[in-house]
Design an enzyme around this catalytic site. Structure first.
Site, short mmCIF file in Angstrom:
data_model
loop_
_atom_site.label_atom_id
_atom_site.label_comp_id
_atom_site.label_asym_id
_atom_site.label_seq_id
_atom_site.Cartn_x
_atom_site.Cartn_y
_atom_site.Cartn_z
CG HIS A 239 -0.38 0.15 2.49
ND1 HIS A 239 0.00 -0.89 3.20
CD2 HIS A 239 -0.18 1.25 3.21
CE1 HIS A 239 0.36 -0.44 4.40
NE2 HIS A 239 0.32 0.78 4.31
CG ASP A 240 2.33 3.46 2.99
OD1 ASP A 240 1.47 4.06 2.49
OD2 ASP A 240 2.36 3.34 4.31
CE LYS A 243 4.35 6.18 3.65
NZ LYS A 243 4.17 5.73 5.15
CG HIS A 268 2.34 7.66 -0.22
ND1 HIS A 268 1.54 8.63 0.22
CD2 HIS A 268 1.56 6.57 0.22
CE1 HIS A 268 0.88 8.11 1.24
NE2 HIS A 268 0.76 6.72 1.07
CG HIS A 294 -3.38 3.45 1.19
ND1 HIS A 294 -2.81 3.72 0.01
CD2 HIS A 294 -2.76 4.02 2.26
CE1 HIS A 294 -1.63 4.20 0.45
NE2 HIS A 294 -1.45 4.39 1.68
CG HIS A 295 -3.62 7.86 2.60
ND1 HIS A 295 -3.41 7.95 3.76
CD2 HIS A 295 -2.38 7.32 1.94
CE1 HIS A 295 -2.40 7.42 4.20
NE2 HIS A 295 -1.75 7.11 3.16
CG ASP A 323 -1.96 2.83 6.68
OD1 ASP A 323 -0.89 2.32 7.03
OD2 ASP A 323 -1.90 3.87 5.77
P1 C2E Z 1 1.72 7.07 8.06
O1 C2E Z 1 2.88 7.38 9.12
O2 C2E Z 1 1.91 5.18 7.84
O3 C2E Z 1 0.48 7.27 8.51
C1 C2E Z 1 -0.77 6.67 7.69
C2 C2E Z 1 -2.08 7.62 8.15
O4 C2E Z 1 -2.16 7.37 9.80
C3 C2E Z 1 -2.12 8.99 8.16
O5 C2E Z 1 -1.96 9.35 6.65
C4 C2E Z 1 -2.86 9.44 8.98
O6 C2E Z 1 -4.20 9.17 8.48
C5 C2E Z 1 -2.70 8.66 10.15
N1 C2E Z 1 -1.89 9.07 11.32
C6 C2E Z 1 -0.53 8.77 11.53
N2 C2E Z 1 -0.36 9.50 12.56
C7 C2E Z 1 -1.22 10.52 12.89
C8 C2E Z 1 -1.37 11.26 13.99
O7 C2E Z 1 -0.56 11.53 14.75
N3 C2E Z 1 -2.58 11.85 13.98
C9 C2E Z 1 -3.75 11.57 13.11
N4 C2E Z 1 -4.68 12.25 13.52
N5 C2E Z 1 -3.61 10.88 12.14
C10 C2E Z 1 -2.29 10.13 12.19
P2 C2E Z 1 -1.69 10.93 6.12
O8 C2E Z 1 -1.83 11.76 7.20
O9 C2E Z 1 -2.07 11.01 4.88
O10 C2E Z 1 -0.11 10.57 6.11
C11 C2E Z 1 0.51 9.75 5.12
C12 C2E Z 1 1.87 9.59 5.20
O11 C2E Z 1 2.59 10.86 5.42
C13 C2E Z 1 2.18 9.05 6.65
O12 C2E Z 1 2.20 7.45 6.78
C14 C2E Z 1 3.67 9.58 6.89
O13 C2E Z 1 4.60 8.88 6.13
C15 C2E Z 1 3.60 10.73 6.14
N6 C2E Z 1 3.40 12.00 7.14
C16 C2E Z 1 2.28 12.36 7.36
N7 C2E Z 1 2.43 13.63 8.35
C17 C2E Z 1 3.75 13.84 8.48
C18 C2E Z 1 4.44 14.43 9.31
O14 C2E Z 1 3.87 15.37 10.21
N8 C2E Z 1 5.66 14.54 9.32
C19 C2E Z 1 6.40 13.36 8.59
N9 C2E Z 1 7.60 13.22 8.56
N10 C2E Z 1 5.71 12.54 7.81
C20 C2E Z 1 4.25 12.79 7.87
FE FE Z 2 0.10 5.69 2.76
FE FE Z 3 0.98 2.60 6.01
#
Ligand code: C2E
Ligand code: FE
Ligand code: FE
Ligand code: SIN
Ligand code: SIN
Ligand code: SIN
Length: 383
Positions: A239-240, A243, A268, A294-295, A323
């Site tokens: 799914h990712d 990235k 991604h 998935h998003h 996820d």
């Molecule tokens: P991921 O880390 O695998 O997170 C997947 C999804 O989990 C996120 O999709 C979001 O829907 C949820 N999620 C993860 N952590 C949090 C959180 O602290 N609060 C909330 N409310 N939801 C959370 P999203 O937001 O579309 O992000 C996709 C990907 O983008 C993430 O995959 C991560 O790789 C990156 N990402 C998102 N926000 C940040 C960030 O602030 N800093 C960094 N370095 N990467 C980020």
């Molecule tokens: Fe993703």
């Molecule tokens: Fe993931």
């Protein structure tokens, strides 16, 4: 294939014997075509051969060109035995295409007594017939051993009749081999690529495995047939994968992303989709859907397309729940893991907003099963 064409191609005369043969063929054709377990399927084929020619035993040999060997896939009284590809009657048949009708095996220098030695059996008369794949290439040999009754010798008519079983064997085994190799290849590619994505984003250890398991569980709870749910599970680790194309400066940024950075990060999904969408392979097509959707969010505020409700593929909706549940419970470079109560209250709040309400209900009702998976694959523990 309809039995009439088999019968005419085998020149079976209109006798009582042909009535009996057609009865036997009908009976086994049904059993064999519905069988999905290769051992049982081959045993059915061996039983068919045995009844067709009144043999004591039948066995099925498959050629393995890479290992230059022949091995017994199954049959009466055989374990898995491997012999050199040019050895024995089976080897002779596979190498030359010859159909053999042997009266006394031990008087024939081509005989390989390995099977007799290992099983304590005594082979006397043998029929050995090659079978082919759809391209006409010989892929193995069908053997009938020891004619029962009469003078214990097989007739020329027996040889003809046994071609029916042999023909079936080629067709069934080819279908089986193709199906299996395809699935094995697909699984291998997917797990490998999933691991690449995982290592790039430094998402610790078991993220893709847990997401695959949560997704499979949700699919089963929803009533999706297990065979479909399994394909979904095998495709889920991708799914990712998109990235891999995101720069380290964004992917590994310890803090919150700027709007511009997040816009890049969102790609991604479409990158993953583009990697897989051209493939005709079923698992990769499923992977393409999951990567792309998935998003997406139930309320239409997700990305990349802003699809809404049931316009989002069920696999995308399931992966979203799996996820996020896993991401919230895990440390990331940009955040600490949340405690369980905060996660479940988030999932509850997002019911009908971010997530398909039906899936949130199933998730909450079966929370203990999700926790078991989480506890089984704790990051940092040995694989
Ligand atoms: P991921 O880390 O695998 O997170 C997947 C999804 O989990 C996120 O999709 C979001 O829907 C949820 N999620 C993860 N952590 C949090 C959180 O602290 N609060 C909330 N409310 N939801 C959370 P999203 O937001 O579309 O992000 C996709 C990907 O983008 C993430 O995959 C991560 O790789 C990156 N990402 C998102 N926000 C940040 C960030 O602030 N800093 C960094 N370095 N990467 C980020
Ligand atoms: Fe993703
Ligand atoms: Fe993931
Ligand atoms: C062979 O020579 O092909 C083996 C015969 C047997 O299975 O006994
Ligand atoms: C995989 O296909 O390896 C991921 C799911 C699992 O751990 O069984
Ligand atoms: C399914 O694909 O079997 C589920 C249909 C749906 O919930 O959209």
């Amino acid at each position: 294939m309809p039995y009439s064409s088999i019968a005419s191609s085998m020149n079976i005369r209109a006798t009582n014997d042909s009535d009996r043969l057609l009865g036997v063929i009908f009976e086994y054709m049904t059993k064999i075509t519905v069988e999905t377990d290769i051992k049982k399927m081959v045993m059915n084929l061996a039983d068919l051969g045995k009844e067709l020619v009144y043999a004591d035993r039948c066995s099925v040999w498959l050629h393995n060109p890479e290992e230059r060997s022949l091995w017994t896939v199954g049959g009466h009284g055989v374990q898995k035995i491997s012999i050199p590809e040019d050895s024995g009657f089976a080897g002779h048949t596979v190498q030359t295409g010859a159909e053999l009708n042997i009266q006394d095996a031990y008087k024939d220098e081509r005989f390989n007594p390995t099977v007799d030695k290992e099983t304590g059996y005594r082979t006397v008369s043998v029929l050995c017939i090659p079978f082919h794949n759809a391209e006409g290439k010989i892929i193995g040999a069908f053997q009938a051993i020891n004619k029962l009754g009469g003078n214990k010798q097989f007739t020329a008519h027996d040889l003809d009749v046994l071609k029916i079983a042999s023909n079936f064997t080629g067709k069934s085994l080819e279908a089986f081999i193709l199906r299996n190799e395809l699935v094995e290849t697909q699984k291998e590619i997917i797990v490998t690529m999933g691991e690449i994505g995982e290592s790039r984003s430094q998402e610790t250890g078991f993220h893709v495995k847990r997401v695959a398991k949560y997704s499979f569980l949700l699919a089963c709870l929803l009533g999706i047939p297990e065979s479909e749910a399994l394909k979904f599970k095998y495709a889920s680790p991708m799914h990712d994968i998109g990235k891999v194309a995101i720069p380290d400066s964004i992917l590994l940024k310890p803090g919150k992303l700027t709007e511009e950075e997040f816009n890049l990060m969102k790609q991604h999904t479409t990158i993953g989709h583009n990697v897989f969408k051209k493939s005709n392979r079923e698992l990769l097509q499923i992977a393409a859907i999951i990567a792309n959707e998935h998003h997406e969010r139930w309320d239409g505020k997700g990305y990349p397309a802003g699809k809404k409700g049931e316009d989002i593929h069920i696999y995308g909706r399931i992966t979203a729940v799996a996820d996020v549940f896993d991401a919230l419970g895990s440390d990331r470079v940009y955040k600490k893991a949340w405690p369980l109560e905060k996660i479940t209250s988030y999932m509850t709040d997002e019911r009908g907003k971010q997530f398909d309400p039906r899936l949130v209900d199933l998730f909450l009702e079966n929370l203990d099963q999700f926790i078991s998976i989480r506890d089984e694959f704790v990051d940092g523990s040995d694989e």
